[in-house]
Design a protein around this motif. Sequence first.
Motif, PDB file in Angstrom:
ATOM      1  N   VAL A 138      -6.778  -7.889 -16.149  1.00  6.07           N
ATOM      2  CA  VAL A 138      -6.438  -8.035 -17.566  1.00  6.07           C
ATOM      3  C   VAL A 138      -6.492  -9.516 -17.892  1.00  6.07           C
ATOM      4  O   VAL A 138      -6.293 -10.364 -17.000  1.00  6.07           O
ATOM      5  N   PRO A 139      -6.743  -9.876 -19.136  1.00  3.90           N
ATOM      6  CA  PRO A 139      -6.708 -11.295 -19.509  1.00  3.90           C
ATOM      7  C   PRO A 139      -5.279 -11.832 -19.407  1.00  3.90           C
ATOM      8  O   PRO A 139      -4.327 -11.213 -19.891  1.00  3.90           O
ATOM      9  N   THR A 140      -5.120 -12.970 -18.739  1.00  3.79           N
ATOM     10  CA  THR A 140      -3.790 -13.576 -18.563  1.00  3.79           C
ATOM     11  C   THR A 140      -3.936 -15.059 -18.284  1.00  3.79           C
ATOM     12  O   THR A 140      -4.942 -15.514 -17.704  1.00  3.79           O
ATOM     13  N   THR A 141      -2.938 -15.794 -18.719  1.00  2.79           N
ATOM     14  CA  THR A 141      -2.904 -17.228 -18.409  1.00  2.79           C
ATOM     15  C   THR A 141      -2.270 -17.478 -17.041  1.00  2.79           C
ATOM     16  O   THR A 141      -2.317 -18.599 -16.532  1.00  2.79           O
ATOM     17  N   GLY A 142      -1.652 -16.454 -16.472  1.00  2.00           N
ATOM     18  CA  GLY A 142      -0.920 -16.640 -15.219  1.00  2.00           C
ATOM     19  C   GLY A 142       0.495 -17.096 -15.440  1.00  2.00           C
ATOM     20  O   GLY A 142       1.277 -17.197 -14.461  1.00  2.00           O
ATOM     21  N   GLY A 143       0.877 -17.415 -16.674  1.00  2.00           N
ATOM     22  CA  GLY A 143       2.252 -17.812 -16.963  1.00  2.00           C
ATOM     23  C   GLY A 143       3.229 -16.679 -16.681  1.00  2.00           C
ATOM     24  O   GLY A 143       2.864 -15.492 -16.727  1.00  2.00           O
ATOM     25  N   ALA A 144       4.466 -17.032 -16.409  1.00  2.00           N
ATOM     26  CA  ALA A 144       5.435 -15.997 -16.019  1.00  2.00           C
ATOM     27  C   ALA A 144       6.839 -16.387 -16.493  1.00  2.00           C
ATOM     28  O   ALA A 144       7.143 -17.553 -16.768  1.00  2.00           O
ATOM     29  N   ILE A 145       7.693 -15.371 -16.555  1.00  2.00           N
ATOM     30  CA  ILE A 145       9.118 -15.573 -16.791  1.00  2.00           C
ATOM     31  C   ILE A 145       9.875 -14.756 -15.753  1.00  2.00           C
ATOM     32  O   ILE A 145       9.365 -13.766 -15.217  1.00  2.00           O
ATOM     33  N   LEU A 146      11.093 -15.203 -15.452  1.00  2.00           N
ATOM     34  CA  LEU A 146      11.899 -14.524 -14.413  1.00  2.00           C
ATOM     35  C   LEU A 146      13.024 -13.692 -14.996  1.00  2.00           C
ATOM     36  O   LEU A 146      13.637 -12.898 -14.268  1.00  2.00           O
ATOM     37  N   SER A 147      13.315 -13.854 -16.260  1.00  2.00           N
ATOM     38  CA  SER A 147      14.375 -13.064 -16.902  1.00  2.00           C
ATOM     39  C   SER A 147      13.954 -12.698 -18.313  1.00  2.00           C
ATOM     40  O   SER A 147      13.169 -13.401 -18.937  1.00  2.00           O
ATOM     41  N   TRP A 148      14.520 -11.585 -18.816  1.00  2.00           N
ATOM     42  CA  TRP A 148      14.177 -11.115 -20.163  1.00  2.00           C
ATOM     43  C   TRP A 148      15.305 -10.234 -20.695  1.00  2.00           C
ATOM     44  O   TRP A 148      16.229  -9.889 -20.020  1.00  2.00           O
ATOM     45  N   ARG A 187       0.807  -1.214   0.000  1.00  5.93           N
ATOM     46  CA  ARG A 187       0.000   0.000   0.000  1.00  5.93           C
ATOM     47  C   ARG A 187       0.845   1.272   0.000  1.00  5.93           C
ATOM     48  O   ARG A 187       0.386   2.339  -0.405  1.00  5.93           O
ATOM     49  N   ASN A 188       2.099   1.149   0.444  1.00  4.48           N
ATOM     50  CA  ASN A 188       2.998   2.302   0.480  1.00  4.48           C
ATOM     51  C   ASN A 188       3.923   2.371  -0.736  1.00  4.48           C
ATOM     52  O   ASN A 188       4.844   3.180  -0.776  1.00  4.48           O
ATOM     53  N   GLY A 189       3.699   1.481  -1.704  1.00  2.00           N
ATOM     54  CA  GLY A 189       4.503   1.485  -2.919  1.00  2.00           C
ATOM     55  C   GLY A 189       5.839   0.765  -2.788  1.00  2.00           C
ATOM     56  O   GLY A 189       6.674   0.853  -3.689  1.00  2.00           O
ATOM     57  N   ARG A 190       6.026   0.070  -1.688  1.00  2.00           N
ATOM     58  CA  ARG A 190       7.291  -0.643  -1.503  1.00  2.00           C
ATOM     59  C   ARG A 190       7.226  -2.018  -2.172  1.00  2.00           C
ATOM     60  O   ARG A 190       6.177  -2.681  -2.126  1.00  2.00           O
ATOM     61  N   PRO A 191       8.331  -2.478  -2.752  1.00  2.00           N
ATOM     62  CA  PRO A 191       8.329  -3.781  -3.431  1.00  2.00           C
ATOM     63  C   PRO A 191       8.011  -4.922  -2.459  1.00  2.00           C
ATOM     64  O   PRO A 191       8.424  -4.906  -1.295  1.00  2.00           O
ATOM     65  N   VAL A 192       7.284  -5.897  -2.944  1.00  2.10           N
ATOM     66  CA  VAL A 192       6.934  -7.088  -2.168  1.00  2.10           C
ATOM     67  C   VAL A 192       7.423  -8.314  -2.943  1.00  2.10           C
ATOM     68  O   VAL A 192       7.100  -8.464  -4.127  1.00  2.10           O
ATOM     69  N   GLU A 193       8.201  -9.154  -2.282  1.00  2.74           N
ATOM     70  CA  GLU A 193       8.685 -10.373  -2.943  1.00  2.74           C
ATOM     71  C   GLU A 193       7.628 -11.469  -2.850  1.00  2.74           C
ATOM     72  O   GLU A 193       7.082 -11.741  -1.772  1.00  2.74           O
ATOM     73  N   VAL A 194       7.363 -12.111  -3.987  1.00  5.59           N
ATOM     74  CA  VAL A 194       6.371 -13.175  -4.048  1.00  5.59           C
ATOM     75  C   VAL A 194       6.987 -14.360  -4.790  1.00  5.59           C
ATOM     76  O   VAL A 194       7.882 -14.184  -5.629  1.00  5.59           O
ATOM     77  N   PRO A 195       6.522 -15.577  -4.512  1.00  9.79           N
ATOM     78  CA  PRO A 195       7.057 -16.743  -5.224  1.00  9.79           C
ATOM     79  C   PRO A 195       6.485 -16.834  -6.637  1.00  9.79           C
ATOM     80  O   PRO A 195       5.276 -16.895  -6.822  1.00  9.79           O
ATOM     81  N   ILE A 196       7.364 -16.841  -7.628  1.00 13.76           N
ATOM     82  CA  ILE A 196       6.971 -16.915  -9.031  1.00 13.76           C
ATOM     83  C   ILE A 196       7.696 -18.086  -9.681  1.00 13.76           C
ATOM     84  O   ILE A 196       8.896 -18.274  -9.487  1.00 13.76           O
ATOM     85  N   THR A 197       6.970 -18.849 -10.488  1.00 10.70           N
ATOM     86  CA  THR A 197       7.551 -19.987 -11.207  1.00 10.70           C
ATOM     87  C   THR A 197       7.615 -19.676 -12.700  1.00 10.70           C
ATOM     88  O   THR A 197       6.606 -19.305 -13.311  1.00 10.70           O
ATOM     89  N   SER A 198       8.797 -19.820 -13.267  1.00 11.63           N
ATOM     90  CA  SER A 198       8.985 -19.550 -14.693  1.00 11.63           C
ATOM     91  C   SER A 198       8.399 -20.687 -15.516  1.00 11.63           C
ATOM     92  O   SER A 198       8.657 -21.866 -15.243  1.00 11.63           O
ATOM     93  N   GLU A 199       7.628 -20.332 -16.553  1.00  5.48           N
ATOM     94  CA  GLU A 199       7.087 -21.369 -17.429  1.00  5.48           C
ATOM     95  C   GLU A 199       8.099 -21.819 -18.471  1.00  5.48           C
ATOM     96  O   GLU A 199       7.846 -22.768 -19.215  1.00  5.48           O
ATOM     97  N   GLU A 200       9.255 -21.162 -18.496  1.00 10.57           N
ATOM     98  CA  GLU A 200      10.287 -21.549 -19.461  1.00 10.57           C
ATOM     99  C   GLU A 200      11.168 -22.688 -18.936  1.00 10.57           C
ATOM    100  O   GLU A 200      11.523 -23.601 -19.678  1.00 10.57           O
ATOM    101  N   ASP A 201      11.559 -22.622 -17.670  1.00 12.74           N
ATOM    102  CA  ASP A 201      12.457 -23.656 -17.137  1.00 12.74           C
ATOM    103  C   ASP A 201      11.958 -24.272 -15.827  1.00 12.74           C
ATOM    104  O   ASP A 201      12.637 -25.119 -15.247  1.00 12.74           O
ATOM    105  N   GLY A 202      10.782 -23.857 -15.339  1.00 11.99           N
ATOM    106  CA  GLY A 202      10.227 -24.433 -14.121  1.00 11.99           C
ATOM    107  C   GLY A 202      10.870 -23.952 -12.847  1.00 11.99           C
ATOM    108  O   GLY A 202      10.552 -24.454 -11.763  1.00 11.99           O
TER     109      GLY A 202
END
Length: 314
Positions: A304-314, A240-255
């Motif tokens: 927004v429409p999304t599959t929920g898929g994610a990547i960790l690097s780009w 709520r204060n605009g500070r970054p929050v770390e969350v667990p994300i799984t890459s669909e490219e390499d698991g």
Amino acid sequence: MPAPAAPAPAAPPLDETMLAMDVVDTLRHAETLVERELSAEDRAAQLKQRLREIYAGQGIAVPEHILDQGVAALEEHRFAYRPTPPGPARSLATLWVTRARWGRPLVFALGLLVLLGGGWWFGVHRPAEQARIAEQQELEEGLPRALRAEHARVLATTQEAAPRERAARLLAEGEAAARAGALGDARARLASLQELQQVLAQDYAVRIVSRPGEPSGVWRVPEANPRGRNFYLIVEAVDRNGRPVEVPITSEEDGRTARVSKWGLRVPAEEFERVRQDKLRDGMVGQPVVGVKQAGQMAPAWTVPTTGGAILSW
């Protein structure tokens, strides 16, 4: 006239015991001169005669009874050294006599043994035993109590069926592992429960990155379909204060799963193009928030429409 010869100096007197011992010793040396085939009487006479000659040559007068005693002592092996037969008494006596030679090395060896034994006891055995006792207490008391506490926190945080069911499964598996003595498995179930509770407790918004010099979206060519393209919006989680929050994300490219505050969220090509055109107009994204994660929920509610898929690097 020539002066008369000076009388020979008198031999030093010997008491009878010393004289008898000397006679026996002399007999031992003279015995080889006596014929072994002689009878006992002839042998005794020969020995006595030999003794008279030996002592006469030394100027020592030996009484007849001393000669008889010497011959008798020789026959009885008196005054002869008989070594102690092998056995414990002889071994102990030998050790005591030679203690000056082996005593110091033995003391040093015993000291070294005590030092090594103490080092092993206090440096290896005792810490290992304390660790074993601590692990046993953790398995019997600590882990079951912690598992139940984390399970209760999850139930108090959410009403969603999926996380409550997962929490119940982790609790059952953790308690079973603790009863079986599988410390690593029990700890892993506790860590999973703690992570589940932390995810449920988080409250944040997901917004599109819209800062100068940083991309707001990327596209990738998937390995499985070289002719296709996958589109991603670069988003970040903030509280709520605009500070970054770390969350667990799984890459669909390499698991791979990682806790990050920024990742690529997969969206349809039309949504990607809409955001791209929006940013081209003035360099900013007009509506950056694309999802909201409230406490008690496992995942954000997307706008927004999304599959929920994610990547960790780009």
